[in-house]
Design an enzyme around this catalytic site. Structure first.
Site, short mmCIF file in Angstrom:
data_model
loop_
_atom_site.label_atom_id
_atom_site.label_comp_id
_atom_site.label_asym_id
_atom_site.label_seq_id
_atom_site.Cartn_x
_atom_site.Cartn_y
_atom_site.Cartn_z
N GLU A 163 -26.20 20.99 2.07
CA GLU A 163 -26.42 19.58 1.77
C GLU A 163 -26.41 18.69 3.01
O GLU A 163 -27.08 17.67 3.02
CB GLU A 163 -25.45 19.06 0.71
CG GLU A 163 -24.02 18.99 1.15
CD GLU A 163 -23.10 18.38 0.09
OE1 GLU A 163 -23.51 17.44 -0.58
OE2 GLU A 163 -21.96 18.86 -0.03
N LYS A 200 -23.83 9.48 -3.69
CA LYS A 200 -22.41 9.82 -3.84
C LYS A 200 -22.05 10.01 -5.30
O LYS A 200 -21.30 10.90 -5.66
CB LYS A 200 -21.54 8.72 -3.20
CG LYS A 200 -20.05 9.00 -3.25
CD LYS A 200 -19.67 10.22 -2.41
CE LYS A 200 -18.22 10.61 -2.54
NZ LYS A 200 -18.01 12.03 -2.15
N ASN A 237 0.88 -1.16 0.00
CA ASN A 237 0.00 0.00 0.00
C ASN A 237 0.92 1.21 0.00
O ASN A 237 1.84 1.29 0.80
CB ASN A 237 -0.87 -0.03 1.27
CG ASN A 237 -1.76 1.20 1.38
OD1 ASN A 237 -1.90 1.97 0.43
ND2 ASN A 237 -2.36 1.38 2.54
C1 F6R Z 1 -21.10 17.91 -2.84
C2 F6R Z 1 -20.81 16.84 -3.79
C3 F6R Z 1 -21.36 16.95 -5.16
C4 F6R Z 1 -20.34 16.43 -6.17
C5 F6R Z 1 -20.97 16.37 -7.56
C6 F6R Z 1 -19.98 15.93 -8.62
O1 F6R Z 1 -20.48 17.68 -1.62
O2 F6R Z 1 -20.16 15.89 -3.46
O3 F6R Z 1 -21.74 18.25 -5.44
O4 F6R Z 1 -19.23 17.28 -6.16
O5 F6R Z 1 -22.06 15.50 -7.55
O6 F6R Z 1 -19.50 14.66 -8.35
P1 F6R Z 1 -18.17 14.13 -9.05
O7 F6R Z 1 -17.06 14.99 -8.56
O8 F6R Z 1 -18.06 12.72 -8.64
O9 F6R Z 1 -18.38 14.31 -10.53
#
Ligand code: F6R
Length: 608
Positions: A488, A603, A100
């Site tokens: 959020e 996420k 790692n």
């Molecule tokens: C806020 C958050 C979201 C992401 C967005 C883009 O805390 O996590 O606003 O930044 O959904 O996600 P990615 O960076 O995975 O394209």
């Protein structure tokens, strides 16, 4: 990041390893593998994909043996694949290694080893370790690992076993985590406590450059000079759930605290000789850059906010006009894309649907595609011409924290590199900014050390339904991220405003006790910001100010002041966002919200 488990004892090693690896799944991974000493040989099984692919295979074709090492890989060097999965081995499969971390000088070592006749099967940095141990192995595994590590630069936690002895396991750590678990007639190594908690609560926490030699039931720890170290046994009182959060109450807090290390990773891996930015993975030459007449930065949410800082940095350091757009809007905004346009997509996950669709649109229209992402082998990474990985490690909490700071640092590096290649900035400015970037991890730590005070300040937000975030210039861009974060996870309605714009309408909303979070780090805008603070305070606002530690005068105008260490104006963004993350975190806790899984959010947003 990658997870390691090692076992020597009376149980069936594969069962202990798979169980341990399953407890490290929270770290994120894309492949898994084990190596077991069967007394006759080392048997290695490793597969791209979920841990279940490995465990299903082991169920169908079991391997017997009480000594083994296991690994879950989160790809850094080389895409996720069976061959790049760990364990890696020497040419006759008599030595197996799990790792790692990052071996920074692996290319140099690989070349040396290839000249000596060693053949490489994978694209990983780890494979050099297996061949180095092979090179130095003359019947004493511990000695061979010592000699191999003398050659290594970078960060590593290693577990090593050899076919010749089914009662011997060697491990070492430097800058990557590793612990030793002490059981009854069995012992373990692991990158994190949850992996071994089912079997023992007694552990040694290893320090940098400590070597572990497990032979039969005996565990000995040595320092780098081969002196025995008398380690204290630590009794773990956590349960598995809290252990995977490293003792933090939530992943978000853990990830906030991972930021010093994460930004260091982003930076260090691309500093040649600790001095010059080397964008290995980006093939844009000076000539390519000369042709680029504009840059689009496209992203969603927090990544978009990082993109806004990217726009500032590229325009300022490299003198190229930049348009920063939200991915869900970009395609419908009649973008000016041609062969001389560089489009930079920013995405932690590399899978966000709108960002991916924007990438494809820009590609079809002839743009050169670069991406800044955290996930190796993600769709956005695969479809880009050039990829800049942030190396932040997996981000589990829905609210993005370390992804933002590492994306911002990535932009600073890209902008500095472009500016230098285009001869827009001086060598002196370039060197100084890199020096400042190198000190940023320690400065983040200093901001984090004020956690208790920030928690106290957050109490003033209790029972408030609205908050305003103000700033000018770069501070306004960070205010936008602060407002998103508190919305959020704590469900307090918050908006960011360019402080000078407030009196064109929004100031009507300020009344007695309205929380205003004001950021003021830009020297040329400081007096104007102070006037804006006075304006809202005159209307009853409760002002929490974030400023540099040498601006004590702000205390006269604000109700509470949070200080960040002194830093050049261009880079203050990486520090001012930290208190904003902590404010959001504690506001959510106070309101009893589910911090890591806020309502209505996912996420990775894979629908448009
Ligand atoms: C806020 C958050 C979201 C992401 C967005 C883009 O805390 O996590 O606003 O930044 O959904 O996600 P990615 O960076 O995975 O394209």
């Amino acid at each position: 990041m990658c997870g390691i488990v090692g076992y020597l004892g009376h149980k069936k090693a594969t069962e202990v390893l798979v169980e341990g690896l399953s407890k490290l799944e929270y770290r994120g991974y894309d492949s898994a593998g084990v190596a077991i000493n069967t007394k006759e040989n080392l048997e290695i099984r490793k597969f791209k994909g979920r841990l279940s692919v490995l465990s299903d295979d082991l169920e169908k074709n079991p391997i017997n043996g009480g000594l083994g090492i296991g690994h879950t890989r989160w790809a850094t060097h080389g895409e996720p694949s069976d061959v790049n999965s760990h364990p890696h081995f020497n040419k006759d499969k008599s030595i197996a290694v799990v790792h790692n971390g990052i071996i920074e000088n692996y290319l140099e070592l690989k070349e040396e080893l290839q000249n000596e006749g060693y053949e490489f099967l994978s694209q990983t940095d780890t494979e050099v370790v297996a061949h180095l141990v092979d090179k130095y192995y003359k019947g004493n595994l511990l000695d061979a690992v010592y000699k191999a590590t003398e050659k290594l630069r970078g960060a590593y936690a290693l577990g090593v076993i050899c076919k010749d002895n089914d009662k011997e396991l060697v491990a070492v750590r430097k800058d990557s985590p590793l612990i030793v678990g002490l059981g009854e007639n069995e012992n373990f190594i692991a990158s994190d406590i949850p992996a071994i908690l089912k079997y023992t609560k007694k552990v040694y926490f290893l320090e940098n450059n400590e070597f572990v030699h497990i032979v039969d039931n005996n565990v000995t720890v040595f320092d780098m000079n081969k002196n025995i170290v008398n380690k204290a046994i630590n009794e773990i009182t956590w349960d598995v759930e809290s252990a995977s959060k490293g003792g933090y109450e939530h992943f978000m807090l853990k990830e906030i605290y991972e930021q010093p290390n994460a930004v260091k990773e982003t930076l260090i891996r691309r500093l040649d000789n600790n001095k010059c930015i080397k964008l290995d993975d980006i093939k844009l030459t000076k000539e390519d850059l000369e042709k680029i007449n504009k840059v689009y930065i496209i992203a969603c949410g927090t990544a978009y906010h990082a993109g806004l800082i990217g726009k500032y940095a590229i325009e300022k350091f490299a003198n190229i006009p930049v348009i920063c757009d939200i991915a869900s809007e970009f395609r419908y905004n009649n973008p000016f894309i041609d062969n001389n346009t560089l489009v930079i997509l920013v995405s932690q996950s590399g899978e966000t649907a709108d960002t991916l669709a924007s990438l494809r649109y820009a590609k079809e229209n002839g743009a050169r595609i670069m991406s800044i992402t955290n996930v190796v082998g993600s769709s956005i990474a695969r479809e880009s011409d050039d990829v800049f990985y942030t190396w932040a490690g997996p981000e589990i909490s829905v609210a993005s924290t370390k992804a933002y700071t590492t994306q911002v640092v990535s932009f600073y590096m890209i902008a500095l590199d472009f500016g230098m290649k285009k001869e827009i900035i001086t060598k002196e400015f370039y060197d100084k900014t890199i020096e400042n970037l190198k000190s940023i991890d320690k400065k983040i730590e200093k901001v984090l050390s004020q956690e208790d005070y920030i928690k106290e300040v957050t109490k003033t937000l209790n029972k408030k339904d609205n908050a305003f975030y103000l700033g000018r210039g770069l501070d306004y861009l960070v205010a936008m991220e602060g407002a998103l974060k508190i919305k959020e996870i704590s469900y307090i309605h918050a908006e960011a405003f360019a402080a000078g714009e407030l009196k064109h309408g929004t100031i009507a909303l300020i009344e007695k006790g309205t929380p205003v979070i004001a950021i003021l780090t830009q020297e040329n805008l400081l007096e104007k910001m102070i006037s804006n603070i006075e304006e809202v305070r005159a209307r009853g606002a409760y002002v929490i100010a974030i400023t540099k530690e040498n601006h004590k005068e702000v205390e006269k105008s604000a109700d509470k002041v949070i200080y960040i260490p002194d830093i050049c104006d261009n880079l203050s963004t990486v520090l001012t966002v930290i208190p904003l993350q902590l404010l959001a975190y504690y506001a959510a806790i106070q309101r009893g919200c589910d911090v890591d899984k806020p309502r209505n959010l996912a996420k990775s947003v894979t629908v448009e």
